[in-house]
Scaffold this active site. Structure first.
Site, PDB file in Angstrom:
ATOM      1  N   ASN A 108      24.999  32.114 -20.194  1.00 18.65           N
ATOM      2  CA  ASN A 108      26.029  31.100 -19.967  1.00 18.65           C
ATOM      3  C   ASN A 108      25.492  29.820 -19.342  1.00 18.65           C
ATOM      4  OD1 ASN A 108      26.089  33.237 -17.692  1.00 18.65           O
ATOM      5  ND2 ASN A 108      26.822  31.385 -16.712  1.00 18.65           N
ATOM      6  N   GLY A 155      18.741  30.653 -20.587  1.00 19.08           N
ATOM      7  CA  GLY A 155      19.394  31.612 -21.483  1.00 19.08           C
ATOM      8  C   GLY A 155      20.322  30.910 -22.460  1.00 19.08           C
ATOM      9  N   TYR A 193      11.818  39.268  -4.887  1.00 17.53           N
ATOM     10  CA  TYR A 193      11.775  38.595  -6.198  1.00 17.53           C
ATOM     11  C   TYR A 193      10.457  38.910  -6.915  1.00 17.53           C
ATOM     12  CZ  TYR A 193      12.185  34.938  -9.758  1.00 17.53           C
ATOM     13  OH  TYR A 193      12.249  34.258 -10.953  1.00 17.53           O
TER      14      TYR A 193
HETATM   15  N1  LIG Z   1      14.024  28.393 -13.426  1.00 17.95           N
HETATM   16  C1  LIG Z   1      12.745  28.680 -13.223  1.00 17.95           C
HETATM   17  O1  LIG Z   1      11.990  27.818 -12.741  1.00 17.95           O
HETATM   18  C2  LIG Z   1      12.199  30.035 -13.581  1.00 17.95           C
HETATM   19  C3  LIG Z   1      10.844  30.295 -13.335  1.00 17.95           C
HETATM   20  C4  LIG Z   1      10.324  31.558 -13.649  1.00 17.95           C
HETATM   21  C5  LIG Z   1      11.154  32.531 -14.200  1.00 17.95           C
HETATM   22  N2  LIG Z   1      12.485  32.268 -14.420  1.00 17.95           N
HETATM   23  C6  LIG Z   1      13.337  33.337 -14.979  1.00 17.95           C
HETATM   24  O2  LIG Z   1      14.146  32.821 -16.024  1.00 17.95           O
HETATM   25  C7  LIG Z   1      15.321  33.629 -16.152  1.00 17.95           C
HETATM   26  C8  LIG Z   1      16.548  32.730 -16.323  1.00 17.95           C
HETATM   27  O3  LIG Z   1      16.714  31.975 -15.154  1.00 17.95           O
HETATM   28  P1  LIG Z   1      17.333  30.486 -15.101  1.00 17.95           P
HETATM   29  O4  LIG Z   1      16.287  29.645 -14.498  1.00 17.95           O
HETATM   30  O5  LIG Z   1      17.930  30.115 -16.390  1.00 17.95           O
HETATM   31  O6  LIG Z   1      18.443  30.731 -13.941  1.00 17.95           O
HETATM   32  P2  LIG Z   1      20.034  30.478 -13.899  1.00 17.95           P
HETATM   33  O7  LIG Z   1      20.359  29.113 -14.376  1.00 17.95           O
HETATM   34  O8  LIG Z   1      20.422  30.848 -12.503  1.00 17.95           O
HETATM   35  O9  LIG Z   1      20.608  31.548 -14.932  1.00 17.95           O
HETATM   36  C9  LIG Z   1      20.560  32.928 -14.629  1.00 17.95           C
HETATM   37  C10 LIG Z   1      21.512  33.690 -15.495  1.00 17.95           C
HETATM   38  O10 LIG Z   1      21.478  35.071 -15.113  1.00 17.95           O
HETATM   39  C11 LIG Z   1      22.806  35.507 -14.915  1.00 17.95           C
HETATM   40  N3  LIG Z   1      22.946  36.604 -13.964  1.00 17.95           N
HETATM   41  C12 LIG Z   1      22.646  36.633 -12.649  1.00 17.95           C
HETATM   42  N4  LIG Z   1      23.000  37.801 -12.114  1.00 17.95           N
HETATM   43  C13 LIG Z   1      23.559  38.550 -13.104  1.00 17.95           C
HETATM   44  C14 LIG Z   1      24.162  39.843 -13.179  1.00 17.95           C
HETATM   45  N5  LIG Z   1      24.299  40.626 -12.103  1.00 17.95           N
HETATM   46  N6  LIG Z   1      24.633  40.266 -14.382  1.00 17.95           N
HETATM   47  C15 LIG Z   1      24.545  39.482 -15.474  1.00 17.95           C
HETATM   48  N7  LIG Z   1      24.006  38.251 -15.462  1.00 17.95           N
HETATM   49  C16 LIG Z   1      23.527  37.791 -14.289  1.00 17.95           C
HETATM   50  C17 LIG Z   1      23.537  34.271 -14.412  1.00 17.95           C
HETATM   51  O11 LIG Z   1      24.938  34.428 -14.542  1.00 17.95           O
HETATM   52  P3  LIG Z   1      25.970  33.575 -13.608  1.00 17.95           P
HETATM   53  O12 LIG Z   1      25.940  32.171 -14.105  1.00 17.95           O
HETATM   54  O13 LIG Z   1      27.273  34.264 -13.806  1.00 17.95           O
HETATM   55  O14 LIG Z   1      25.455  33.698 -12.203  1.00 17.95           O
HETATM   56  C18 LIG Z   1      22.961  33.223 -15.350  1.00 17.95           C
HETATM   57  O15 LIG Z   1      23.592  33.277 -16.587  1.00 17.95           O
HETATM   58  C19 LIG Z   1      15.375  34.531 -14.906  1.00 17.95           C
HETATM   59  O16 LIG Z   1      14.981  35.836 -15.271  1.00 17.95           O
HETATM   60  C20 LIG Z   1      14.334  33.908 -13.980  1.00 17.95           C
HETATM   61  O17 LIG Z   1      13.744  34.866 -13.134  1.00 17.95           O
HETATM   62  C21 LIG Z   1      13.018  31.036 -14.138  1.00 17.95           C
END
Ligand SMILES: NC(=O)c1ccc[n+]([C@@H]2O[C@H](COP(=O)([O-])OP(=O)(O)OC[C@H]3O[C@@H](n4cnc5c(N)ncnc54)[C@H](OP(=O)(O)O)[C@@H]3O)[C@@H](O)[C@H]2O)c1
Ligand SMILES: *[C@@H]1O[C@H](CO)[C@@H](O)[C@H](O)[C@H]1NC(C)=O
Length: 328
Positions: free
Chosen positions: A57, A61, A209
């Site tokens: 959402n 993702g 984490y």
């Molecule tokens: N951003 C970075 O710099 C970075 C770096 C390294 C790795 N990553 C990895 O990339 C992936 C995506 O992260 P993002 O950066 O796009 O973060 P984000 O914008 O916070 O998105 C995270 C997503 O995960 C969902 N989520 C969290 N808890 C959940 C649960 N209990 N059940 C179902 N869905 C859940 C969130 O839903 P809600 O919106 O409802 O909370 C949101 O859709 C993660 O695995 C993260 O560890 C990101």
């Protein structure tokens, strides 16, 4: 000759500010380009294929889901907040021109919710070609999942572990198919605390984490080994450092001056579309068809930290996870 040098000297003198601004601007642009990282160049169509993405959402993702929709796939957004997910699905349908984008409820902090979603998919979907374990939570306070697991390990690893296992039959039926696991560079400083897996004795946000992201890496490795010969391949990746909502629990712990210092950096790092490239690459790129169990960053293979290559730890974590989620 002398005249020429004079002309140049005069030019530099008269345009000093302009030159400095130009050089600095070019520098910032070059830095920005470099930080934007690799791009997935595959033009592969996903007509007739089904892709499921967790946490679609927002963040990377959602961008990944948009790309899959543009390629013609049936896209399932598996999200915990149905209202936000429906808004995202509307946007994705509009921007991609693909109406086949659906929302399904998934809260990874509840094993029951994971089982319910898996059952829905098993019963109602004809196939599953690409499963993207993307959802994640980073550096939250010491919280527990519905089943009493430490939150980051529970959501980032255990929920996805159970989900993937429940969907394996459908993935095998749809082979060649792929499981893409969004891990992080953070795994490099991680270790699996087998003696205190929920970090009850010593909870620290970053420690938790890092453990969860190392668990993603070990899960990918063991999964690939178990799936050899089935036509289902597995990939783990670091997406880069990206401007998303991931810092929602970390950012508020910073003092005002820290937030101000971070701001310019925040403007320069990857945007979500750039951050989704390596996930997309692992999900579709033809060159990876015969690879499995490897780690990628900026749309290229990367060597992970040594503890992510530990096969004994990968097996041990698999067995522990299976017993924790009730699969053993
Ligand atoms: N951003 C970075 O710099 C970075 C770096 C390294 C790795 N990553 C990895 O990339 C992936 C995506 O992260 P993002 O950066 O796009 O973060 P984000 O914008 O916070 O998105 C995270 C997503 O995960 C969902 N989520 C969290 N808890 C959940 C649960 N209990 N059940 C179902 N869905 C859940 C969130 O839903 P809600 O919106 O409802 O909370 C949101 O859709 C993660 O695995 C993260 O560890 C990101
Ligand atoms: C993968 O293996 C198959 C069968 O051996 C081969 O036909 C195909 O060219 C390989 N693809 C790639 C990208 O290496």
């Amino acid at each position: 000759m002398q005249k020429c040098a004079e002309v140049i000297r005069d030019f530099v003198k008269n345009h000093a500010t302009g030159l400095i601004v130009f050089v600095a601007g070019a520098g910032v642009l070059a830095l920005r380009r470099w930080l934007a990282g690799g791009v997935c160049r595959s033009k592969v169509s996903l007509d007739g294929k089904t892709v499921l993405i967790t946490g679609a959402n927002t963040g990377i993702g959602k961008e990944t889901a948009l790309d899959m929709a543009k390629r013609g796939a049936r896209v399932i957004l598996a999200c915990r907040d149905i209202t936000r997910a429906r808004i995202a699905a509307d946007e994705i349908r509009q921007q991609s021109g693909n109406g086949n984008v659906v929302v399904k409820k998934l809260d990874l902090s509840s094993l029951q919710s994971v089982r319910d979603l898996a059952k829905d998919v098993q019963e109602n979907e004809e196939r599953l070609d690409i499963l993207i374990n993307n959802a994640g939570i980073m550096m939250c306070p010491k919280w527990k999942t519905e089943d009493g697991f430490e939150m980051q390990f529970g959501v980032n690893h255990l929920g996805h572990f159970l989900l993937t296992n429940c969907l394996l039959d459908l993935l095998k039926k749809s082979a060649p198919s792929r499981v893409v696991i969004v891990s992080s560079l953070a795994h490099e400083k991680g270790s699996i605390h087998f003696d205190d897996i929920n970090l009850d004795k010593d909870y620290r946000r970053e420690k938790s984490y890092r453990q969860s992201k190392l668990a993603n890496m070990l899960f990918c490795r063991e999964l690939a080994a178990r799936l050899e010969g089935t036509g289902v391949t597995a990939y783990s990746l670091h997406p880069g450092v990206i401007r998303t909502e991931l810092g929602r629990y970390l950012f508020p712990t910073f003092a005002l001056w820290q937030r101000i210092i971070i701001m310019p950096f925040f403007m320069l790092i990857k945007n979500p579309r750039e951050g989704a490239q390596t996930t997309i690459y692992c999900a579709v790129d033809e060159s990876l068809a015969n690879s499995s169990g490897l780690y990628y960053s900026d749309c290229a293979p990367k060597t992970p930290a040594p503890q992510a290559l530990d096969d004994a730890a990968a097996k041990k974590l698999w067995d522990l996870s299976a017993s924790m989620v009730g699969l053993a």
